[in-house]
Scaffold this motif. Structure first.
Motif, PDB file in Angstrom:
ATOM      1  N   LEU A 304      49.008  27.210  15.746  1.00 29.44           N
ATOM      2  CA  LEU A 304      48.856  28.362  16.633  1.00 29.44           C
ATOM      3  C   LEU A 304      47.406  28.785  16.803  1.00 29.44           C
ATOM      4  N   TRP A 305      46.613  28.748  15.736  1.00 24.92           N
ATOM      5  CA  TRP A 305      45.320  29.421  15.757  1.00 24.92           C
ATOM      6  C   TRP A 305      44.117  28.516  15.526  1.00 24.92           C
ATOM      7  N   ALA A 306      44.310  27.355  14.899  1.00 24.68           N
ATOM      8  CA  ALA A 306      43.160  26.525  14.543  1.00 24.68           C
ATOM      9  C   ALA A 306      43.176  25.144  15.190  1.00 24.68           C
ATOM     10  N   ARG A 307      44.234  24.829  15.916  1.00 25.50           N
ATOM     11  CA  ARG A 307      44.358  23.527  16.565  1.00 25.50           C
ATOM     12  C   ARG A 307      44.504  23.728  18.077  1.00 25.50           C
ATOM     13  N   PRO A 308      44.020  22.791  18.875  1.00 26.47           N
ATOM     14  CA  PRO A 308      44.155  22.906  20.328  1.00 26.47           C
ATOM     15  C   PRO A 308      45.525  22.435  20.797  1.00 26.47           C
ATOM     16  N   SER A 309      45.852  22.733  22.037  1.00 26.22           N
ATOM     17  CA  SER A 309      47.148  22.327  22.577  1.00 26.22           C
ATOM     18  C   SER A 309      47.060  22.125  24.083  1.00 26.22           C
ATOM     19  N   ILE A 310      48.032  21.373  24.605  1.00 27.72           N
ATOM     20  CA  ILE A 310      48.196  21.212  26.051  1.00 27.72           C
ATOM     21  C   ILE A 310      49.661  21.473  26.371  1.00 27.72           C
ATOM     22  N   GLU A 311      49.914  22.397  27.293  1.00 26.61           N
ATOM     23  CA  GLU A 311      51.271  22.726  27.693  1.00 26.61           C
ATOM     24  C   GLU A 311      51.431  22.559  29.208  1.00 26.61           C
ATOM     25  N   VAL A 312      52.609  22.115  29.632  1.00 26.38           N
ATOM     26  CA  VAL A 312      52.982  22.118  31.043  1.00 26.38           C
ATOM     27  C   VAL A 312      53.678  23.447  31.302  1.00 26.38           C
ATOM     28  N   ILE A 313      53.125  24.266  32.205  1.00 27.71           N
ATOM     29  CA  ILE A 313      53.705  25.585  32.440  1.00 27.71           C
ATOM     30  C   ILE A 313      54.471  25.677  33.761  1.00 27.71           C
ATOM     31  N   SER A 314      54.317  24.686  34.623  1.00 27.09           N
ATOM     32  CA  SER A 314      55.179  24.604  35.805  1.00 27.09           C
ATOM     33  C   SER A 314      55.215  23.158  36.277  1.00 27.09           C
ATOM     34  N   LEU A 315      56.343  22.807  36.888  1.00 25.41           N
ATOM     35  CA  LEU A 315      56.567  21.431  37.338  1.00 25.41           C
ATOM     36  C   LEU A 315      57.444  21.517  38.589  1.00 25.41           C
ATOM     37  N   VAL A 316      56.908  21.091  39.732  1.00 23.31           N
ATOM     38  CA  VAL A 316      57.622  21.245  40.995  1.00 23.31           C
ATOM     39  C   VAL A 316      57.642  19.919  41.742  1.00 23.31           C
ATOM     40  N   ALA A 317      58.848  19.500  42.169  1.00 21.17           N
ATOM     41  CA  ALA A 317      58.994  18.295  42.983  1.00 21.17           C
ATOM     42  C   ALA A 317      60.377  18.321  43.639  1.00 21.17           C
ATOM     43  N   GLY A 318      60.479  17.718  44.779  1.00 21.32           N
ATOM     44  CA  GLY A 318      61.781  17.586  45.429  1.00 21.32           C
ATOM     45  C   GLY A 318      62.382  18.911  45.838  1.00 21.32           C
ATOM     46  N   ASP A 319      63.668  19.106  45.516  1.00 19.45           N
ATOM     47  CA  ASP A 319      64.403  20.314  45.888  1.00 19.45           C
ATOM     48  C   ASP A 319      64.809  21.072  44.625  1.00 19.45           C
ATOM     49  N   PRO A 320      63.885  21.829  44.012  1.00 19.77           N
ATOM     50  CA  PRO A 320      64.222  22.524  42.771  1.00 19.77           C
ATOM     51  C   PRO A 320      65.235  23.642  42.955  1.00 19.77           C
ATOM     52  N   ALA A 321      65.408  24.102  44.193  1.00 21.47           N
ATOM     53  CA  ALA A 321      66.386  25.156  44.469  1.00 21.47           C
ATOM     54  C   ALA A 321      67.057  24.858  45.809  1.00 21.47           C
ATOM     55  N   GLY A 322      68.235  25.360  45.978  1.00 23.85           N
ATOM     56  CA  GLY A 322      68.937  25.157  47.239  1.00 23.85           C
ATOM     57  C   GLY A 322      69.681  23.831  47.265  1.00 23.85           C
ATOM     58  N   PHE A 323      69.946  23.332  48.455  1.00 18.39           N
ATOM     59  CA  PHE A 323      70.734  22.117  48.632  1.00 18.39           C
ATOM     60  C   PHE A 323      69.891  20.862  48.418  1.00 18.39           C
ATOM     61  N   GLN A 324      70.476  19.881  47.752  1.00 20.85           N
ATOM     62  CA  GLN A 324      69.820  18.595  47.555  1.00 20.85           C
ATOM     63  C   GLN A 324      69.855  17.780  48.851  1.00 20.85           C
ATOM     64  N   ARG A 325      68.779  17.005  49.106  1.00 16.83           N
ATOM     65  CA  ARG A 325      68.705  16.200  50.335  1.00 16.83           C
ATOM     66  C   ARG A 325      68.629  14.705  50.064  1.00 16.83           C
ATOM     67  N   SER A 326      68.699  14.307  48.789  1.00 18.79           N
ATOM     68  CA  SER A 326      68.629  12.896  48.424  1.00 18.79           C
ATOM     69  C   SER A 326      67.390  12.227  49.006  1.00 18.79           C
ATOM     70  N   VAL A 327      66.223  12.821  48.703  1.00 17.55           N
ATOM     71  CA  VAL A 327      64.973  12.270  49.209  1.00 17.55           C
ATOM     72  C   VAL A 327      64.014  11.983  48.067  1.00 17.55           C
ATOM     73  N   ILE A 328      63.120  11.027  48.295  1.00 17.72           N
ATOM     74  CA  ILE A 328      61.952  10.833  47.438  1.00 17.72           C
ATOM     75  C   ILE A 328      60.916  11.848  47.906  1.00 17.72           C
ATOM     76  N   PRO A 329      60.505  12.786  47.053  1.00 18.50           N
ATOM     77  CA  PRO A 329      59.593  13.835  47.514  1.00 18.50           C
ATOM     78  C   PRO A 329      58.219  13.281  47.862  1.00 18.50           C
TER      79      PRO A 329
END
Length: 496
Positions: A304-329
């Motif tokens: 937490l305090w003495a070592r570094p870190s890398i985090e993914v805080i958002s990831l967006v591709a394709g249709d994350p909400a709503g109706f799926q369209r069966s597409v390669i984004p």
């Protein structure tokens, strides 16, 4: 307000004053929480200005002279109480802007409709950081109301900015422009958490922070997966592969050279961490993290305090909400949060990240990788000495419990910028807890911690007001290097 139940223990004249005025404090905090001062939302810029003016009124009510500085589309509030130009001067830093909230994820109340329940005040900003700011305002009130003229011999300045949650893009310019006005002997940074309500401990370090955005491009438009499946770049898949390569099987960051400059843990720091009470299962329950993970070979506190870190805080591709369209984004984007440890430098880490992405990205993929160095913040470690000793005494008096060990702050903030610009050391004093849900749903502040924090602040002003010579001599203090030891295994186990 009627009697408010809470678990805090505050004693003496300072504690009595704060207990007597608790209803007023909570009413004012509740009022302030109703103002949605979201600096990241252009539609809320007027609310950020309203928040600044509201706070300026509170500062004036506490006896301070105030000025509001425009910083981009936001406002910073400055207040000062000068009792004697020759007396020691402390400079308090915090912020009044808040993070965006998703009302549909809140169950205790609407984000900007504060409620008090089970010893907590709920609402966005109740802890991060409006509660912390009002702890300072009321700590100053308690100090002035209960101290004699002799023990009140301290000047207090406060700068509460309105852009911290978007990286403080205009803070450096403001500090430089107002350097003479902001002159002080020490800075108290109030945007941190405590370890536990019943185990006060001073924060003595802060990790650095750096953000980055990686976007991978595929077809020129979203493409029916049946038309080109298996024969074109899928940006979601490519992005996932690159992100997966950031860490190895042992939880270490796999970016070449990433750990080269990380300072090893010292014997003194290892003992400070070990003195903090810790139970893995309790930690998981308090933070709702489900289990402990991360870099093998290091304790949770070290990670937490003495070592570094890398985090993914958002990831967006394709249709994350709503109706799926069966597409390669046509594209996929990830936002990264990088926390740096003492010894690392932002510019070096940024170059290491760019080199890794260039090497890891498949030849056929097109991408952009933006590293936000302009708003990045370097790590900071507070010096030891008489001010740190005074802070520990103040925490003990304010909480009614002896301090146990010393901790760090896992997040970042402009501590390094403040110390370089103002030329004085930084010390941390916050009133939050891990279970306050900063940036998340149902944010709240523990009323007992709010009281104990305000009491600790009042006691700190007494302590610092009695040591003018030590404060001035302490400006250039630095922690001397001590023996380096290996990590302790006391809390490295994973919890299911």
């Amino acid at each position: 307000m009627d009697h408010i139940s809470h678990s805090g223990r505050v004693a003496g004249a300072i504690g009595h004053y704060l207990e007597e005025n608790l209803g007023d404090l909570l009413e004012r905090l509740s009022t302030w929480v109703t103002i949605p001062s979201i600096a990241a939302d252009p539609d809320r810029s007027a609310d950020v200005v309203r928040s600044a003016h509201w706070l300026a009124g509170e500062m004036r009510d506490a006896g301070m002279e105030t000025t509001i500085f425009e910083t981009g589309e936001s406002c910073a509030v400055y207040g000062e109480l000068i009792v004697d130009p020759e007396a020691p001067t402390v400079f308090v830093y915090s912020h009044h802007d808040v993070r965006h909230a998703k009302p549909e994820e809140w169950s205790e109340t609407e984000p900007f409709t504060p409620v008090i329940r089970d010893g907590r005040l709920y609402g966005r900003g109740a802890s991060d950081a409006k509660g912390q700011v009002l702890a300072h305002v009321w700590g100053l009130r308690a100090h002035r109301e209960t101290c004699s003229e002799r023990c009140g011999h301290l000047n207090v300045k406060m700068l509460i900015e309105g852009e911290e949650e978007i990286g403080s893009p205009n803070l450096a310019a403001l500090l430089q422009e107002q350097a003479e006005r902001f002159a002080c002997d020490v800075v108290v940074f109030s945007d941190t958490i405590q370890w536990k309500a019943d185990a006060p401990a001073p924060v003595t370090s802060m990790r650095g922070t750096l953000t980055a955005t990686l976007t991978v491009f595929g077809p020129e438009r979203d493409l029916h997966s049946g038309v080109a499946s298996g024969v074109t770049v899928n940006p979601a898949l490519t992005l996932s592969q690159v992100l997966a390569g950031f860490h190895d099987a042992d939880g270490r960051v796999a970016v070449p050279g990433f750990y080269d400059d990380v300072e090893p843990l010292t014997q003194e720091r290892a003992h400070e961490f070990a003195a903090l009470p810790f139970d893995p299962q309790t930690w998981v329950e308090r933070t709702e993290t489900r289990e402990i993970a991360g870099e093998i070979g290091y304790t949770l506190k070290e990670r937490l305090w003495a070592r570094p870190s890398i985090e993914v805080i958002s990831l967006v591709a394709g249709d994350p909400a709503g109706f799926q369209r069966s597409v390669i984004p046509r594209e996929a984007t990830a936002s990264l949060s990088i926390r740096t440890a003492p010894g690392q430098r932002i510019a070096t880490v940024a170059d290491q990240l760019r080199a890794y992405v260039a090497q890891a990205m498949p030849r056929e993929a097109q991408y952009t990788f933006t590293v936000d160095e302009d708003i990045a913040q370097e790590p900071y470690v507070s010096p030891g000495g008489p001010v740190m000793d005074a802070l520990e005494r103040a925490l003990t008096l304010g909480h009614g419990i002896p301090v146990q060990g010393r901790m760090g702050n896992a997040g970042g903030g402009p501590a390094d910028l403040l110390t370089k610009t103002l030329g004085v050391p930084i010390y941390f004093l916050g009133t939050g807890l891990p279970e306050d849900h900063w940036h998340s749903s149902d944010e709240s502040i523990d009323i007992g911690m709010l009281l104990q924090g305000a009491a600790s602040i009042a006691h700190l002003w007494r302590e610092l007001g009695s040591m003018p010579a030590e404060l001035r001599a302490h400006r250039e203090a630095a922690v001397a290097p001590v023996e380096v030891v290996s990590s302790e295994p006391e809390d490295s186990a994973s919890v299911a």
